[in-house]
Design a protein around this motif. Structure first.
Motif, PDB file in Angstrom:
ATOM      1  N   THR A   1      84.948 -77.464 -22.979  1.00  0.00           N
ATOM      2  CA  THR A   1      84.754 -77.078 -21.579  1.00  0.00           C
ATOM      3  C   THR A   1      85.815 -77.722 -20.696  1.00  0.00           C
ATOM      4  O   THR A   1      86.404 -77.065 -19.812  1.00  0.00           O
ATOM      5  CB  THR A   1      83.352 -77.492 -21.095  1.00  0.00           C
ATOM      6  OG1 THR A   1      82.360 -76.843 -21.896  1.00  0.00           O
ATOM      7  CG2 THR A   1      83.144 -77.123 -19.637  1.00  0.00           C
ATOM      8  N   ARG A   2      86.088 -78.991 -20.944  1.00  0.00           N
ATOM      9  CA  ARG A   2      87.103 -79.698 -20.167  1.00  0.00           C
ATOM     10  C   ARG A   2      88.484 -79.083 -20.394  1.00  0.00           C
ATOM     11  O   ARG A   2      89.278 -78.950 -19.459  1.00  0.00           O
ATOM     12  CB  ARG A   2      87.113 -81.173 -20.555  1.00  0.00           C
ATOM     13  CG  ARG A   2      87.932 -82.064 -19.637  1.00  0.00           C
ATOM     14  CD  ARG A   2      87.925 -83.506 -20.130  1.00  0.00           C
ATOM     15  NE  ARG A   2      88.421 -84.419 -19.115  1.00  0.00           N
ATOM     16  CZ  ARG A   2      89.718 -84.622 -18.856  1.00  0.00           C
ATOM     17  NH1 ARG A   2      90.630 -83.950 -19.545  1.00  0.00           N
ATOM     18  NH2 ARG A   2      90.086 -85.481 -17.915  1.00  0.00           N
ATOM     19  N   ASP A   3      88.768 -78.710 -21.641  1.00  0.00           N
ATOM     20  CA  ASP A   3      90.059 -78.088 -21.951  1.00  0.00           C
ATOM     21  C   ASP A   3      90.254 -76.797 -21.160  1.00  0.00           C
ATOM     22  O   ASP A   3      91.351 -76.506 -20.674  1.00  0.00           O
ATOM     23  CB  ASP A   3      90.154 -77.784 -23.450  1.00  0.00           C
ATOM     24  CG  ASP A   3      90.184 -79.034 -24.316  1.00  0.00           C
ATOM     25  OD1 ASP A   3      90.392 -80.124 -23.757  1.00  0.00           O
ATOM     26  OD2 ASP A   3      89.991 -78.912 -25.533  1.00  0.00           O
ATOM     27  N   ARG A   4      89.191 -75.990 -21.057  1.00  0.00           N
ATOM     28  CA  ARG A   4      89.306 -74.718 -20.328  1.00  0.00           C
ATOM     29  C   ARG A   4      89.592 -74.962 -18.843  1.00  0.00           C
ATOM     30  O   ARG A   4      90.308 -74.174 -18.210  1.00  0.00           O
ATOM     31  CB  ARG A   4      88.025 -73.896 -20.501  1.00  0.00           C
ATOM     32  CG  ARG A   4      87.862 -73.313 -21.892  1.00  0.00           C
ATOM     33  CD  ARG A   4      86.778 -72.246 -21.915  1.00  0.00           C
ATOM     34  NE  ARG A   4      85.453 -72.809 -21.662  1.00  0.00           N
ATOM     35  CZ  ARG A   4      84.654 -73.264 -22.613  1.00  0.00           C
ATOM     36  NH1 ARG A   4      85.042 -73.222 -23.880  1.00  0.00           N
ATOM     37  NH2 ARG A   4      83.460 -73.752 -22.322  1.00  0.00           N
ATOM     38  N   VAL A   5      89.029 -76.033 -18.310  1.00  0.00           N
ATOM     39  CA  VAL A   5      89.236 -76.343 -16.893  1.00  0.00           C
ATOM     40  C   VAL A   5      90.638 -76.896 -16.649  1.00  0.00           C
ATOM     41  O   VAL A   5      91.335 -76.500 -15.708  1.00  0.00           O
ATOM     42  CB  VAL A   5      88.169 -77.343 -16.400  1.00  0.00           C
ATOM     43  CG1 VAL A   5      88.477 -77.814 -14.982  1.00  0.00           C
ATOM     44  CG2 VAL A   5      86.778 -76.716 -16.462  1.00  0.00           C
TER      45      VAL A   5
END
Length: 512
Positions: A80-84
């Motif tokens: 999720t952090r990577d997508r952000v």
């Protein structure tokens, strides 16, 4: 769970996050939860505070999940952090495995803690975070009283001590000497005023020492760096992850082996290990040889060899690194005392160096610095003293002497040593005979429940989690261990509180 149950948690680091997440995933009536943490690093602890992204956790995401039964919890958080952010940080350039930056893992701990607390509040729990240290405690008939200062106290039905570890030891009495850094964390601040050409001596050769060297390298440090220790043992190098499940070295198998006897010998454990290695087609003798040769092999040769073995198809080291944290807490309480003493004296630090390995890319940077002549490793350290004209004079056992401009302590506190900040609290409980010191460190506790014990009697109101269990358990600080022990504690509290409530209801019915 009966309504109104109150739980006090002393310490608000990673262990507390695992405990709170376990509590939030149980069913029952609401109660109250109070967490005491005086440091500014709530939920992160000393290890995962805001710091340089150079610092990495030394395990893959599946070994860092705070949620029992959900090994993908941290990995999904990272995705999720990577997508952000659009960046997947921490991917090892040699093995392809992911070793997240420690500040990122601190973010995960924070978010996991607040999500669990939010779930508890949603279900009607009262949650309080007290930014004060617990200075003493008293065991009441059916509660535990925690004091945070003169005239300030709170009573709880159950108390969990998760006080973490201590700061580095000042082995050579250098505290207060200009140029000496007693605690390297956060490295973003501790290394700021070091000149790029200064000679830096690092006391220690474990994971903290590796952190310091990598951080200096990332800052463009050009001066010499010396790793100084008594044994010169670096952390092992983690091999490329291979997914597998232990079949023999499991808590269930260990308990079965010990069912008809009062204690186990090392030979009993070795027999179970041999079965595990045999079924995996692994070479147990090679692992034994790895342990034996730690003090015989040149540390640079060992570093180079282990980097070359990152892609090894042999499963031996991978089995050891899985078995020790998963089954160690179950094996250790059952071992004969003489075997425990022998392991602690002769093999403990070696086993820890192998079972807490560094990422391959970290090892590669160390080797590159050695080959460039910038990094040297010295074993047999005898003394470090302040120089008469500044700096420090270093003396090694082989007669080597040199002058360093700066000295940084990377000596971890003795395993199981009660942290300075919790010493008065633990002392008050010991003096009241509510708990007992363990001869190998930390406090006595019951393996199955993590209840603290005195005179062999587990106290259903008092629990220990994390390093405070060192001595009674083996391998107490890894996240998987903290998750397992948290489950034990929550289950024990629920079971006891239900029993107490049943007795109360029965007594009420009889009286009526």
């Amino acid at each position: 769970m009966p309504p109104g149950i109150s739980i006090g948690v002393v310490g608000g680091g990673a262990a507390a996050v695992c405990l709170i997440d376990a509590l939030a995933r149980t069913e029952g009536d609401p109660g109250s939860l109070t967490v005491f943490e005086p440091s500014p690093h709530l939920w992160r602890g000393r290890a995962y505070q805001v710091d340089s992204e150079t610092l990495r956790v030394n395990a893959t995401p599946d070994d860092m999940s705070v949620r029992a039964g959900d090994l993908g919890h941290f990995e999904r958080w990272l995705e999720t952090r990577d997508r952000v952010t659009g960046v997947a940080s921490g991917v090892d350039r040699i093995s392809g495995a992911r070793f997240a930056p420690r500040p990122q893992y601190g973010e995960y701990l924070e978010e996991s803690a607040y999500a669990a607390l939010g779930e508890l509040r949603r279900r009607g729990w009262r949650v309080d975070i007290i930014g004060e240290a617990v200075t003493s405690a008293a065991r009441l008939p059916n509660q535990v009283l925690l004091r945070t200062g003169p005239g300030q106290s709170r009573a709880f039905d159950y108390v969990v001590l998760s006080v973490g570890g201590d700061s580095p030891k000042d082995v050579y009495g250098l505290g207060g000497t200009p140029g000496f850094v007693g605690d390297p964390y956060p490295v973003a601040g501790a290394l700021d005023d070091i000149g790029e050409n200064e000679h830096v001596a690092v006391i220690g050769s474990g994971l903290t020492a590796v952190d310091i060297v990598l951080s200096l390298a990332a800052r463009g440090h050009q001066g010499p760096v010396s790793l100084l220790s008594r044994r010169g043992v670096l952390p092992g190098v983690r091999q490329r992850p291979v997914h597998f499940a232990l079949r023999h070295v499991t808590p269930e198998r260990i308990r079965t082996t010990a069912r008809d006897r009062s204690e186990l010998a090392v030979e009993d454990v070795a027999a179970v290990l041999r079965a595990e290695f045999r079924d995996a087609g692994a070479d147990l003798d090679a692992v034994v040889e790895e342990i034996i040769r730690v003090d015989l092999e040149d540390p640079v040769d060992r570093l180079r060899r282990q980097i070359e073995e990152v892609d090894s198809p042999q499963m031996g080291m991978r089995i050891l690194q899985r078995a020790v944290p998963e089954a160690g807490p179950d094996v250790w309480p059952l071992l004969r005392e003489e075997d425990k003493v022998q392991i602690l004296r002769a093999h403990y630090r070696t086993i820890m160096s192998l079972c807490c390995p560094m990422p391959p890319s970290s090892a590669s940077v160390l080797l590159e610095l050695v080959q460039a002549g910038q990094l040297e490793m010295f074993s047999g350290l005898l003394d470090i003293v302040p120089g008469e004209e500044g700096g420090f004079d270093v003396l090694a056992a082989d007669g080597t002497e040199f002058r360093a401009d700066r000295v940084i302590s990377a000596v971890n506190a003795s395993e199981g040593r009660i942290p300075t900040g919790a010493l008065s609290l633990v002392t008050s409980l010991v003096e009241a005979r509510a708990v007992a010191r363990h001869p190998h460190g930390g406090l006595h506790l019951a393996r199955a429940t993590s209840r603290l014990t005195s005179n062999g009697r587990p106290d259903p109101r008092l629990y220990g989690l994390g390093n405070i269990a060192a001595g009674a358990l083996f391998f107490t600080f890894g996240i998987p261990s903290l998750v397992d022990r948290s489950q034990d504690i929550v289950h024990a509290i629920l079971e006891h509180s239900s029993t107490v409530e049943a007795v109360r209801q029965e007594a009420t019915a009889v009286a009526a």
